[in-house]
Design an enzyme around this catalytic site. Structure first.
Site, PDB file in Angstrom:
ATOM      1  N   LYS A  23       0.781  -1.216  -0.129  1.00  0.00           N
ATOM      2  CA  LYS A  23      -0.168   0.118  -0.049  1.00  0.00           C
ATOM      3  C   LYS A  23       0.923   1.255   0.152  1.00  0.00           C
ATOM      4  CE  LYS A  23      -2.002  -1.108   3.728  1.00  0.00           C
ATOM      5  NZ  LYS A  23      -1.364  -2.475   4.295  1.00  0.00           N
ATOM      6  N   ARG A  98      -9.784   1.160   8.494  1.00  0.00           N
ATOM      7  CA  ARG A  98      -9.332  -0.018   8.857  1.00  0.00           C
ATOM      8  C   ARG A  98     -10.386  -1.220   9.783  1.00  0.00           C
ATOM      9  NH1 ARG A  98      -3.466   0.348   8.759  1.00  0.00           N
ATOM     10  NH2 ARG A  98      -2.627  -1.537   9.285  1.00  0.00           N
ATOM     11  N   ARG A 137      12.042  -5.449   4.631  1.00  0.00           N
ATOM     12  CA  ARG A 137      11.825  -4.171   4.593  1.00  0.00           C
ATOM     13  C   ARG A 137      12.912  -3.216   5.312  1.00  0.00           C
ATOM     14  NH1 ARG A 137       5.551  -2.004   5.205  1.00  0.00           N
ATOM     15  NH2 ARG A 137       6.317  -2.932   7.478  1.00  0.00           N
ATOM     16  N   ARG A 170      11.127  -1.089  10.964  1.00  0.00           N
ATOM     17  CA  ARG A 170      10.053  -0.857  11.779  1.00  0.00           C
ATOM     18  C   ARG A 170       9.973  -1.669  13.167  1.00  0.00           C
ATOM     19  NH1 ARG A 170       5.339   0.165   8.130  1.00  0.00           N
ATOM     20  NH2 ARG A 170       4.294  -0.810   9.660  1.00  0.00           N
ATOM     21  N   ARG A 181      -0.303  -8.496  13.493  1.00  0.00           N
ATOM     22  CA  ARG A 181      -1.027  -7.727  12.713  1.00  0.00           C
ATOM     23  C   ARG A 181      -1.644  -8.372  11.451  1.00  0.00           C
ATOM     24  NH1 ARG A 181       4.279  -4.957  10.762  1.00  0.00           N
ATOM     25  NH2 ARG A 181       2.895  -3.997   9.228  1.00  0.00           N
TER      26      ARG A 181
HETATM   27  P1  AP5 Z   1       4.734  -1.647   1.743  1.00  0.00           P
HETATM   28  O1  AP5 Z   1       4.511  -0.711   0.742  1.00  0.00           O
HETATM   29  O2  AP5 Z   1       5.646  -1.133   2.926  1.00  0.00           O
HETATM   30  O3  AP5 Z   1       3.443  -2.465   2.254  1.00  0.00           O
HETATM   31  P2  AP5 Z   1       2.192  -1.929   3.193  1.00  0.00           P
HETATM   32  O4  AP5 Z   1       1.007  -2.617   2.701  1.00  0.00           O
HETATM   33  O5  AP5 Z   1       2.406  -0.245   3.028  1.00  0.00           O
HETATM   34  O6  AP5 Z   1       2.588  -2.323   4.680  1.00  0.00           O
HETATM   35  P3  AP5 Z   1       2.525  -1.941   6.143  1.00  0.00           P
HETATM   36  O7  AP5 Z   1       3.439  -2.794   6.923  1.00  0.00           O
HETATM   37  O8  AP5 Z   1       2.959  -0.505   6.213  1.00  0.00           O
HETATM   38  O9  AP5 Z   1       1.146  -1.907   6.292  1.00  0.00           O
HETATM   39  P4  AP5 Z   1       0.330  -1.873   7.664  1.00  0.00           P
HETATM   40  O10 AP5 Z   1      -0.933  -1.560   7.186  1.00  0.00           O
HETATM   41  O11 AP5 Z   1       0.347  -3.083   8.514  1.00  0.00           O
HETATM   42  O12 AP5 Z   1       1.030  -0.754   8.456  1.00  0.00           O
HETATM   43  P5  AP5 Z   1       0.671   0.734   8.723  1.00  0.00           P
HETATM   44  O13 AP5 Z   1       1.961   1.721   8.889  1.00  0.00           O
HETATM   45  O14 AP5 Z   1      -0.420   1.104   8.197  1.00  0.00           O
HETATM   46  O15 AP5 Z   1       5.653  -2.710   1.095  1.00  0.00           O
HETATM   47  C1  AP5 Z   1       6.239  -3.932   1.988  1.00  0.00           C
HETATM   48  C2  AP5 Z   1       7.505  -4.485   1.293  1.00  0.00           C
HETATM   49  O16 AP5 Z   1       7.212  -4.928   0.086  1.00  0.00           O
HETATM   50  C3  AP5 Z   1       8.431  -3.116   1.153  1.00  0.00           C
HETATM   51  O17 AP5 Z   1       9.619  -3.692   1.537  1.00  0.00           O
HETATM   52  C4  AP5 Z   1       8.360  -3.017  -0.417  1.00  0.00           C
HETATM   53  O18 AP5 Z   1       9.624  -2.534  -0.898  1.00  0.00           O
HETATM   54  C5  AP5 Z   1       7.960  -4.376  -0.820  1.00  0.00           C
HETATM   55  N1  AP5 Z   1       7.041  -4.226  -1.960  1.00  0.00           N
HETATM   56  C6  AP5 Z   1       5.905  -3.446  -2.358  1.00  0.00           C
HETATM   57  N2  AP5 Z   1       5.459  -3.656  -3.136  1.00  0.00           N
HETATM   58  C7  AP5 Z   1       6.105  -4.900  -3.985  1.00  0.00           C
HETATM   59  C8  AP5 Z   1       5.905  -5.495  -5.217  1.00  0.00           C
HETATM   60  N3  AP5 Z   1       4.896  -5.103  -6.138  1.00  0.00           N
HETATM   61  N4  AP5 Z   1       6.745  -6.682  -5.476  1.00  0.00           N
HETATM   62  C9  AP5 Z   1       7.853  -6.848  -4.574  1.00  0.00           C
HETATM   63  N5  AP5 Z   1       8.031  -6.290  -3.314  1.00  0.00           N
HETATM   64  C10 AP5 Z   1       7.079  -5.070  -3.222  1.00  0.00           C
HETATM   65  O19 AP5 Z   1      -0.067   0.462  10.415  1.00  0.00           O
HETATM   66  C11 AP5 Z   1       1.066   0.262  11.389  1.00  0.00           C
HETATM   67  C12 AP5 Z   1       0.295   0.338  12.604  1.00  0.00           C
HETATM   68  O20 AP5 Z   1      -0.424   1.591  12.929  1.00  0.00           O
HETATM   69  C13 AP5 Z   1      -0.985  -0.845  12.913  1.00  0.00           C
HETATM   70  O21 AP5 Z   1      -0.599  -2.031  13.162  1.00  0.00           O
HETATM   71  C14 AP5 Z   1      -1.746  -0.021  13.782  1.00  0.00           C
HETATM   72  O22 AP5 Z   1      -1.523  -0.330  15.256  1.00  0.00           O
HETATM   73  C15 AP5 Z   1      -1.618   1.446  13.689  1.00  0.00           C
HETATM   74  N6  AP5 Z   1      -2.694   1.810  12.553  1.00  0.00           N
HETATM   75  C16 AP5 Z   1      -2.457   2.655  11.353  1.00  0.00           C
HETATM   76  N7  AP5 Z   1      -3.521   2.723  10.769  1.00  0.00           N
HETATM   77  C17 AP5 Z   1      -4.635   2.442  11.673  1.00  0.00           C
HETATM   78  C18 AP5 Z   1      -5.933   2.765  11.613  1.00  0.00           C
HETATM   79  N8  AP5 Z   1      -6.726   3.154  10.591  1.00  0.00           N
HETATM   80  N9  AP5 Z   1      -6.690   2.322  12.653  1.00  0.00           N
HETATM   81  C19 AP5 Z   1      -5.922   1.915  13.815  1.00  0.00           C
HETATM   82  N10 AP5 Z   1      -4.822   1.593  13.889  1.00  0.00           N
HETATM   83  C20 AP5 Z   1      -3.872   1.828  13.056  1.00  0.00           C
END
Ligand code: AP5
Length: 232
Positions: A23, A98, A137, A170, A181
Site C-alpha cells: 500500500k 481499517r 523491509r 520498523r 498484525r
Molecule cells: P509496503 O509498501 O511497505 O506495504 P504496506 O502494505 O504499506 O505495509 P505496512 O506494513 O506499512 O502496512 P500496515 O497496514 O500493516 O502498516 P501501517 O503503517 O498502516 O511494502 C512492503 C514491502 O514489500 C516493502 O519492503 C516493499 O519494498 C515491498 N514491495 C511492495 N510492493 C512490492 C511488489 N509489487 N513486489 C515486490 N515487493 C514489493 O500501520 C502500522 C500500525 O499503525 C498498525 O498495526 C496499527 O497499530 C496502527 N494503525 C495504522 N492505521 C490505523 C488505523 N486506520 N486504525 C487503527 N490503527 C492503525
C-alpha cells in the site's frame, strides 16, 4: 495516466490490503506520478510517536503489539489531515479505513461534502510473500521511503536514496508482531472488502507482480472507473 482521474476531477481513493501488500509503495508512487496526496495513517502515527505527542504516547502500545489504535484517535487525526487544503485536490488513503466504524465515518464525511470515493483497490498478496517482504523491509524514518533488501535495495545499503537518512526496520516487524498484525487484519479489516464490493467500489489487483505493473493496473482501473462515472 496523464492526469489523476483521467481528467474527471479530484480522485479520492483507498488502498486496502494486508500488512506488507504494498500500500505504502503504491501510494507514494501515485503521489510522485499523479500528484495525489498520500495520507498514510501508519506514517502519521509513527511521526506522532517520534515527536512524543499525546496521540503518539496513546498510540504506541497498540502499534508495538500489532493491535489497532482505537477508532476515536484515528478519526480525529484523519479528519484533521483530510481538511487540509492540499487534500482537496484528491488523495490516496493508505491504512485507513481499517474498521467498519472508520469506513462509515469516512463515508459520512464525504457525503457531507457531496464527494465520493472513485475506487477502493484491494492488493492481493499471499501470507508467505508478506512474511518474506517484511523480513527484509527497510524504511526511512525521515521521508517514509520504503525499500526491500532483496528486491528494492537502496543504492547504498542502509542509506535512503531520497534524503540520505539512515534506514531502519520498523518496531512492528518482529515475526510475532507481524503474525498478530495479519490476524488483526483478517478479523477487523478484511470485512471492508465486502463493504466496498457491495457499494460497487472494490477492484482487486494482484499485488505480487512488480511495483510498476501493479501501478499500471491501478491506473487502468482508475481510468475505467472514471469512464463509468462519466457515463452513468
Ligand atoms: P509496503 O509498501 O511497505 O506495504 P504496506 O502494505 O504499506 O505495509 P505496512 O506494513 O506499512 O502496512 P500496515 O497496514 O500493516 O502498516 P501501517 O503503517 O498502516 O511494502 C512492503 C514491502 O514489500 C516493502 O519492503 C516493499 O519494498 C515491498 N514491495 C511492495 N510492493 C512490492 C511488489 N509489487 N513486489 C515486490 N515487493 C514489493 O500501520 C502500522 C500500525 O499503525 C498498525 O498495526 C496499527 O497499530 C496502527 N494503525 C495504522 N492505521 C490505523 C488505523 N486506520 N486504525 C487503527 N490503527 C492503525
Amino acid at each position: 495516466m496523464a492526469e489523476a482521474g483521467g481528467g474527471a476531477g479530484a480522485v479520492r481513493m483507498v488502498l486496502l490490503g494486508p500488512p506488507g501488500s504494498g500500500k505504502g509503495t503504491q501510494a507514494s508512487a501515485m503521489q510522485r506520478r499523479w500528484g495525489l496526496v498520500h495520507l498514510a495513517s501508519g506514517d502519521l502515527l509513527r511521526a506522532n510517536v517520534k515527536e512524543n505527542t499525546e496521540l503518539g504516547r496513546k498510540a504506541r502500545p497498540y502499534m508495538d503489539a500489532g493491535e489497532l489504535v482505537p477508532d476515536e484517535l484515528i478519526l480525529d487525526m484523519m479528519e484533521d489531515r483530510l481538511s487540509q487544503p492540499e487534500a482537496q485536490a484528491g488523495f490516496v488513503l493508505d491504512g485507513f479505513p481499517r474498521t467498519l466504524a472508520q469506513a462509515e465515518a469516512l463515508d459520512e464525511r464525504l457525503e457531507r461534502r457531496e464527494q465520493r470515493l472513485a475506487a477502493v483497490v484491494y492488493l492481493r498478496v499471499t501470507e508467505e510473500e508478506i512474511l518474506r517482504r517484511l523480513s527484509g523491509r527497510l524504511t526511512c524514518p525521515q521521508c517514509n521511503a520504503i525499500y526491500q533488501v532483496d528486491t528494492m535495495p537502496p543504492r547504498q545499503m542502509g542509506i535512503c536514496d531520497k534524503c540520505g537518512s539512515a534506514l531502519v526496520q520498523r518496531a512492528d516487524e518482529q515475526p510475532e508482531v507481524v503474525r498478530n498484525r495479519l490476524r488483526v487484519y483478517e478479523e477487523q479489516t478484511a470485512p471492508l472488502a465486502e463493504y466496498y464490493r457491495s457499494r460497487g467500489l472494490l477492484h482487486e489487483v494482484d499485488g505480487a507482480i512488480g511495483v510498476e505493473r501493479v501501478l499500471a493496473e491501478i491506473s487502468r482501473m482508475l481510468e475505467q472507473a472514471a469512464k463509468q462515472a462519466q457515463a452513468g
